[in-house]
Design a protein around this motif. Structure first.
Motif, PDB file in Angstrom:
ATOM      1  N   GLU A 318       0.830  -1.209   0.000  1.00  0.00           N
ATOM      2  CA  GLU A 318       0.000   0.000   0.000  1.00  0.00           C
ATOM      3  C   GLU A 318       0.863   1.257   0.000  1.00  0.00           C
ATOM      4  N   ASP A 321       2.635   1.642  -3.401  1.00  0.00           N
ATOM      5  CA  ASP A 321       1.734   2.157  -4.436  1.00  0.00           C
ATOM      6  C   ASP A 321       1.532   3.660  -4.281  1.00  0.00           C
ATOM      7  N   THR A 322       1.482   4.115  -3.031  1.00  0.00           N
ATOM      8  CA  THR A 322       1.266   5.533  -2.779  1.00  0.00           C
ATOM      9  C   THR A 322       2.445   6.372  -3.252  1.00  0.00           C
TER      10      THR A 322
END
Length: 624
Positions: A318, A321-322
């Motif tokens: 996560e 991806d950010t």
């Protein structure tokens, strides 16, 4: 229109090119035996812990033994240059001096006070130098100051690791005379940088001064110290750069200087710059200034360690991806590695990648065996050593983490023998426990981070396993860190820069993003790669071989006229020395080879047990 003959010629040429390309790639695949670690050689032929040279003499303990044993019993015959350390025997200064005399193969005696030194050394040979903690001197007692003056008159060099309180210097003319201080300009002056003159530490002249706003983050040097005006003729090696811009450079406050008393020198350090590993290089630089030449052993190894690179598991998705819009595996393979190789292609650093099969052993993300094989292939092609990283975010015990690593490696490759291990901040007991695990059974050297308390820079963890400490954080450049690197290069010809790339996979803020860290990486690689080109570039395991021979070495040297004779013990491998001169250069050498590091500094490679070096004058220069 293409003729039939030309058409067939073009087709044949295309087939030949295609065949050659396929043949080369296939042969590279066949010859690339990535499952075998070429650095995992048997170290049994190199010196082990039992071969280490240990300095003789013990100071107050030695004195007590003579007293208890009676006259003539328990006496020690000093056969080499001896250093006296006045300070707490378990303090940072004593630990640093003990390490230095071990590396330079001197003897040492330690005393907690000047009075005990006077009693203990009365019947001993005159020592080479006294390294003094000013807190162990009774400055209010005139007889102690007179004793220091007497030492200088006998030709004993004095090194004050720090200066006494400014009130002591203010109230004693004898102390000012001893230290070469004329008067006190200010009891405390604010500085914003340092000017290190060339010819003291290796690496040349260096100005630690943040001119641009972006460089102020590098300033971590002492911001204030007393400002002393020195006597005429005092040699200055480093000055502070005052905040007050109206002060002229020739009047800058001195930080390190030397006063001459005939055949003896008194060195003074104004501040805490001799604390920790930095002091080793300062002692080597000061010793080189005491004599017409100085010849001392060197490790001769420049290593770069990527800690936690590569990672083989798809973790922290996560966050990845950010920040990056891709996985950790993709980031490391597609962005980091091309950037790293581009930066290093002109520097020729010895590179060791301490791979992390995974960072978190409790998140369910398992390492990818295909990624392991990919990296082992390209590392093998480019002579990059693959070691194992000891990091674990999930706080799994080292034994549990290493057992999982062993299971993964066995399934992926059947077997792989690591020669180096990155232990980071693991405690010594934890490291020794980890070395009992099967996956580390072939490890012969361990890389560790420096600790707050002074610890040996290079040494043995056990009978057969060496330790090499990191001397700089490549992703956190600072002025104090740069000064430490120069000190280690001066003392040992040793550089071990680590880059902790776990920060990229688990960023805690914008400063941990690769686009920002890449700037620090390029700065560090550029600075140290340019300033110290004369030393060998090594991987961790190659550095291990250098360390073993360095620690097991013993030697004697002498000079007659322009000729230096060097005799060394047989270590089973190559050994190196640093030769420092004063306006002289190497003309010829028998029994080895040499190369110039910088003006008046040469790296000597010993090939025979007896070496003859011939010097000749060089052009006169004035460094300070």
């Amino acid at each position: 229109m293409v003729s039939r003959r030309n058409y067939f010629t073009i087709v044949i040429m295309m087939l030949v090119v295609f065949f050659l390309c396929m043949f080369i790639n296939n042969m590279k695949e066949v010859w690339n035996d990535y499952t075998v670690n070429s650095y995992a050689e048997d170290a049994s032929g190199y010196p082990s812990q039992i071969n280490i040279y240990l300095p003789g003499g013990s100071g107050e303990d030695e004195q007590a033994q003579r007293t208890e044993g009676g006259e003539g019993e328990g006496e020690t015959v000093v056969s080499r240059r001896k250093v006296i350390c006045i300070g707490d025997t378990d303090g940072a200064l004593s630990n640093m001096v003990r390490e230095w005399v071990t590396y330079t193969k001197r003897d040492i005696a330690q005393y907690t006070s000047l009075a005990s030194f006077a009693d203990g050394e009365r019947e001993m040979d005159i020592p080479e130098m006294l390294v003094i903690d000013p807190d162990c001197i009774h400055w209010e007692q005139e007889e102690e100051i007179s004793l220091l003056t007497e030492c200088v008159a006998q030709g004993i060099h004095l090194i004050f690791s720090r200066l006494p309180d400014v009130s002591v210097i203010e109230n004693s003319e004898q102390v000012r005379e001893l230290l070469g201080i004329r008067n006190i300009a200010e009891r405390e002056v604010q500085v914003e940088g340092l000017h290190l003159y060339g010819g003291f530490l290796l690496g040349g002249e260096k100005v630690y001064h943040a001119v641009e706003e972006s460089e102020k983050k590098y300033q971590d040097l002492e911001p204030a110290f007393p400002w002393y005006r020195l006597e005429a003729g005092v040699q200055v090696y480093m000055k502070g750069i005052p905040v007050d811009e109206s002060v002229k450079p020739e009047s800058y406050p001195a930080v390190i200087w030397r006063k001459s008393f005939g055949t003896a020198y008194v060195f003074a350090v104004n501040g805490g710059y001799m604390e920790g590993m930095t002091g080793i290089g300062f002692l080597s630089a000061m010793s080189a200034d005491m004599y017409t030449y100085e010849l001392y052993p060197a490790v001769n190894a420049q290593s770069m360690v990527f800690a936690g690179y590569p990672s083989l598991a798809d973790e922290n998705r996560e966050v990845m991806d950010t920040y990056y819009s891709r996985s950790v595996k993709q980031l490391f393979q597609e962005i980091l590695w091309p950037g790293i190789t581009t930066t290093l292609q002109d520097r020729e650093f010895g590179l060791t990648c301490m791979l992390a099969p995974q960072y978190d052993y409790q998140d369910g993300s398992l390492p990818d065996s295909r990624q392991l094989k990919y990296y082992l292939k390209i590392f093998n092609e480019q002579s990059v050593e693959t070691g194992l990283h000891g990091f674990d975010r999930s706080r799994t015990l080292p034994a549990g983490k290493l057992a999982e690593d062993q299971a993964f490696l066995t399934e992926a490759l059947d077997s792989y023998h690591f020669s180096s291990f990155y232990a980071g901040n693991l405690k010594e007991e934890e490291i020794k426990e980890a070395l009992q695990e099967e996956v580390l059974s072939s490890v012969k050297t361990v890389v560790t981070k420096p600790e707050e308390e002074h610890q040996e820079t290079v040494g043995f963890l056990s009978e057969q396993v060496t330790r090499q400490r990191v001397t700089g954080d490549g992703l956190n450049y600072s002025y104090r860190g740069d000064l430490l690197v120069r000190s280690m290069e001066t003392a040992l010809g040793y550089l071990n820069i680590s880059f902790d790339l776990t920060r990229v996979a688990y960023p805690e803020g914008e400063e941990d993003l690769w686009e920002n860290l890449a700037v620090e990486f390029a700065r560090t690689a550029g600075a140290y790669g340019k300033d110290f080109q004369g030393f060998d570039r090594t991987t961790a395991s190659e550095c291990d071989a250098h360390i073993r021979c360095f620690l097991g070495l013993d030697y004697e040297d002498s000079r007659t006229g322009d000729t230096i004779r060097l005799q060394t013990s047989d270590t089973g491998g190559t050994v190196w020395f640093i030769l420092r001169t004063h306006n002289e250069k190497v003309k010829d050498m028998e029994g080895g080879s040499w190369r110039k590091l910088e003006e008046d500094a040469f790296l000597i490679e010993v090939e025979d047990e007896e070496v003859v070096i011939t010097l000749e004058p060089s052009e006169k220069r004035y460094y300070y």
